[in-house]
Structure formats: structure tokens, C-alpha cells
Design a protein around this motif. Structure first.
Motif, PDB file in Angstrom:
ATOM      1  N   LEU A   1      87.348 -36.645  60.720  1.00 57.94           N
ATOM      2  CA  LEU A   1      86.317 -37.020  59.378  1.00 57.94           C
ATOM      3  C   LEU A   1      85.105 -37.066  60.160  1.00 57.94           C
ATOM      4  O   LEU A   1      83.932 -36.597  59.134  1.00 57.94           O
ATOM      5  N   ARG A   2      84.738 -37.927  61.195  1.00 59.92           N
ATOM      6  CA  ARG A   2      83.448 -37.764  61.608  1.00 59.92           C
ATOM      7  C   ARG A   2      82.186 -36.093  62.265  1.00 59.92           C
ATOM      8  O   ARG A   2      81.041 -36.260  62.747  1.00 59.92           O
ATOM      9  N   ARG A   3      83.583 -35.090  63.169  1.00 65.11           N
ATOM     10  CA  ARG A   3      82.868 -34.655  63.949  1.00 65.11           C
ATOM     11  C   ARG A   3      82.750 -33.187  62.381  1.00 65.11           C
ATOM     12  O   ARG A   3      83.847 -32.806  61.756  1.00 65.11           O
ATOM     13  N   PRO A   4      81.638 -32.815  62.448  1.00 68.19           N
ATOM     14  CA  PRO A   4      81.218 -31.869  61.393  1.00 68.19           C
ATOM     15  C   PRO A   4      81.163 -30.858  61.269  1.00 68.19           C
ATOM     16  O   PRO A   4      80.447 -29.257  62.248  1.00 68.19           O
ATOM     17  N   ILE A   5      82.430 -30.331  61.892  1.00 67.82           N
ATOM     18  CA  ILE A   5      83.182 -28.825  61.890  1.00 67.82           C
ATOM     19  C   ILE A   5      82.970 -28.485  60.882  1.00 67.82           C
ATOM     20  O   ILE A   5      82.637 -28.799  59.692  1.00 67.82           O
TER      21      ILE A   5
ATOM     22  N   ALA B   1      82.876 -31.622  53.494  1.00 66.75           N
ATOM     23  CA  ALA B   1      82.931 -32.634  52.549  1.00 66.75           C
ATOM     24  C   ALA B   1      83.747 -31.697  52.103  1.00 66.75           C
ATOM     25  O   ALA B   1      84.415 -32.626  50.855  1.00 66.75           O
ATOM     26  N   ASP B   2      83.493 -29.986  51.614  1.00 71.43           N
ATOM     27  CA  ASP B   2      84.799 -29.856  50.839  1.00 71.43           C
ATOM     28  C   ASP B   2      86.219 -30.051  51.644  1.00 71.43           C
ATOM     29  O   ASP B   2      87.183 -29.928  50.895  1.00 71.43           O
TER      30      ASP B   2
ATOM     31  N   GLU C   1      90.546 -43.575  49.692  1.00 71.97           N
ATOM     32  CA  GLU C   1      88.861 -44.380  49.768  1.00 71.97           C
ATOM     33  C   GLU C   1      88.148 -43.447  51.054  1.00 71.97           C
ATOM     34  O   GLU C   1      87.418 -43.964  50.719  1.00 71.97           O
ATOM     35  N   PHE C   2      88.701 -44.596  52.080  1.00 76.20           N
ATOM     36  CA  PHE C   2      88.153 -44.179  53.203  1.00 76.20           C
ATOM     37  C   PHE C   2      87.206 -42.767  52.995  1.00 76.20           C
ATOM     38  O   PHE C   2      86.542 -42.402  53.504  1.00 76.20           O
TER      39      PHE C   2
ATOM     40  N   GLU D   1      81.013 -38.689  51.298  1.00 68.35           N
ATOM     41  CA  GLU D   1      79.525 -39.223  50.607  1.00 68.35           C
ATOM     42  C   GLU D   1      78.700 -38.762  51.865  1.00 68.35           C
ATOM     43  O   GLU D   1      77.218 -38.565  51.873  1.00 68.35           O
ATOM     44  N   GLU D   2      79.042 -38.809  53.313  1.00 72.54           N
ATOM     45  CA  GLU D   2      78.046 -39.351  53.916  1.00 72.54           C
ATOM     46  C   GLU D   2      77.390 -37.902  54.276  1.00 72.54           C
ATOM     47  O   GLU D   2      77.009 -37.361  55.453  1.00 72.54           O
TER      48      GLU D   2
END
Length: 279
Positions: A173-177, A184-185, A269-270, A276-277
Motif C-alpha cells: 500500500l505504501r509503494r507509489p506505483i 488511490a484508485d 479501515e487500514f 487518504e495519504e
């Protein structure tokens, strides 16, 4: 063409030869055909010499113009060759083990996967899938690989879709591919899939430093009357096995991993907070 049916380069040459043959039989110059199709003579020349990739629209336009058999159903001569090129291009870039795995995945009644770095292929959106591809590859190869990944996801549209459980490491979830919008999508899609009755998506957060959380990625497939299959891939190395010892050990490992991950509601929820980030 039988010996070259799995070679996309040979198939592009075949496409070009068929185009040249059809054009000359119609007594058309490259310029005349280009005018009719709204392109340049150079484009036609490059297609005939197989120095340009074949696009699906080009194949459809040629079928429509020449009224090849099946053109009205988008199953004309040139479109059939294009589809063969696409399949061959996709197969060439797949690991041999993965090609076998993909065939078995279509039949599975359950899928259990642990993803340590990336969103699993069965859950990827097109933008994300394109973002994880090697951009040094030709565009047609990247497009074929993305299309293949989207095709795999059709198992969720079967009359009886598989039961699926995915455990995602938080790093997924943290790796901004692909950038913030694509991520976000992608997370929206994960949340949507997690709300399906046959799908669970669980998150393993960074603060749970356990052996199972650090063990890497794997996929277990189960069938109604056949042994489980285990697929593991790392870099350029992959293997597919039905070894009872290996699948049993991985089954136990998976149960332990699930027990250490967040619950379904906690994971949703996580994932929503992680999304949101990227906004």
C-alpha cells in the motif's frame, strides 16, 4: 506459420506479407490505401515491412476496408492475426511456470495468496499493472502483458467464482506505483473487492515483525478433485508444484499468516487510511 505461431516477430512479418498480398490483389498502391484509411503511405510501408507494431484498430480498419471474412463480427482476417500476435507476445514474456500456473488458475475453486511487495495480479487495475511493467520493453509487449493480467481477473466473473484470500504486506500500500492517482484508485479497488462475499483482503502491518510476514510471496490454488498447486516467483525464477509436502507446508504457513494479519474490517479501515495519504 506453424513453427512460428508462438513468435510475435514472425507473426508481424506474416501480417505485413498478408497486407501486401491483399493490397496488391486489390490493385492498390500504398498511397491509395493510406488515403482510404486516413494514414500515411509510410505507415503502410512500415506495416508491410513489420517495422511497426500492429494495433487492434489498424487490424479492424483493414478488415473493414477489405471486407475480409468475419469483418462485421470483428473477427476478420487481420484481426485474427493481430490477436495471435498479442497472445504470442504475452506468452513470450511470461515465465514458463507462470504460463502453466495461469492455465490452472482459471479452474481453481480457491485462491490463497501472500503478497510481499506488489498488489497481486488478480487485483490490479490497468494503470497499476502498467506501472509495474518494465518500461524498456516494447509498448506492444507491455500492452500484451497488461491485457493478459486483466484477462486473468475474469475468474471473478464466473458463475461460481473462487473463494479468495489475499494477505498484503503494508509495503504494497505504501509503494507509489504509477503515482498518487493510480494508487488511490487501486486502493479503492482493493476495498471494493474486499467487500465481495467470496473475497478477503487482509493487511499485514509493519509493526507485526514475524517470520511469516517476512517470508515473501506465494499463491496456493485448490481444486474440487485434484491436489493443491503452489506457485512461487521471485525475479526471474519461478516454480509450480503439486508436491504434497510443499503445498501442506505452505497451507500451514498461510493459516499462520492470516492469523497474524489484521481482520477483514480492520484491513478495510487500514486501506482506506492509506488511500487518504495519496490525495
Amino acid at each position: 506459420m506453424s513453427s512460428d505461431q508462438h513468435d510475435p516477430d514472425a507473426l508481424r512479418v506474416h501480417f505485413g506479407m498478408e497486407l501486401r498480398r491483399t493490397r496488391t490483389r486489390a490493385d492498390l498502391s500504398q498511397g491509395q490505401l493510406a488515403t482510404a484509411l486516413g494514414c500515411t503511405p509510410q505507415w503502410i510501408c512500415q506495416l508491410e515491412k513489420a517495422t511497426k507494431p500492429v494495433s487492434p484498430q489498424t487490424a479492424l480498419d483493414l478488415d473493414t476496408y477489405f471486407k475480409t471474412e468475419g469483418w462485421e463480427r470483428e473477427d476478420g482476417h487481420f484481426n485474427r492475426i493481430y490477436k495471435t500476435i498479442r497472445r504470442a507476445g504475452r506468452n513470450r514474456v511470461l515465465h514458463a511456470s507462470f504460463d502453466s500456473f495461469r492455465m490452472q488458475e482459471r479452474r481453481a475453486i480457491s485462491v490463497r495468496a501472500v503478497a510481499a511487495q506488489l498488489v497481486p495480479g488478480l487485483l490490479q487495475l490497468e494503470g497499476y499493472a502498467a506501472g509495474v511493467m518494465d518500461q524498456n520493453e516494447p509498448a506492444e509487449i507491455v500492452d500484451a502483458r497488461v491485457a493478459g493480467r486483466m484477462e486473468r481477473q475474469q475468474i471473478f466473473n464466473r458463475e461460481h467464482p473462487p473463494q479468495a484470500i489475499f494477505v498484503l504486506d503494508e509495503s504494497v500500500l505504501r509503494r507509489p506505483i504509477g503515482g498518487p492517482k493510480i494508487m488511490a484508485d487501486q486502493i479503492d479497488h482493493l476495498v471494493s473487492m474486499a467487500r465481495r462475499p467470496n473475497v478477503q483482503i487482509l493487511v499485514m502491518p509493519f509493526d507485526r515483525v514475524t517470520p511469516t510476514a517476512l517470508a515473501g510471496s506465494s499463491i496456493l490454488l485448490s481444486f474440487s478433485k485434484e491436489p493443491d498447486l503452489l506457485y512461487v516467483e521471485s525475479g526471474t525464477v519461478s516454480f509450480l508444484t503439486d508436491s504434497r509436502d510443499e503445498t501442506f507446508k505452505m497451507g500451514i504457513h498461510f493459516i499462520t499468516t492470516v492469523s497474524e494479519a489484521l481482520s477483514q474490517n480492520e484491513s478495510i479501515e487500514f486501506m482506506s487510511r492509506a488511500r487518504e495519504e495519496y490525495l
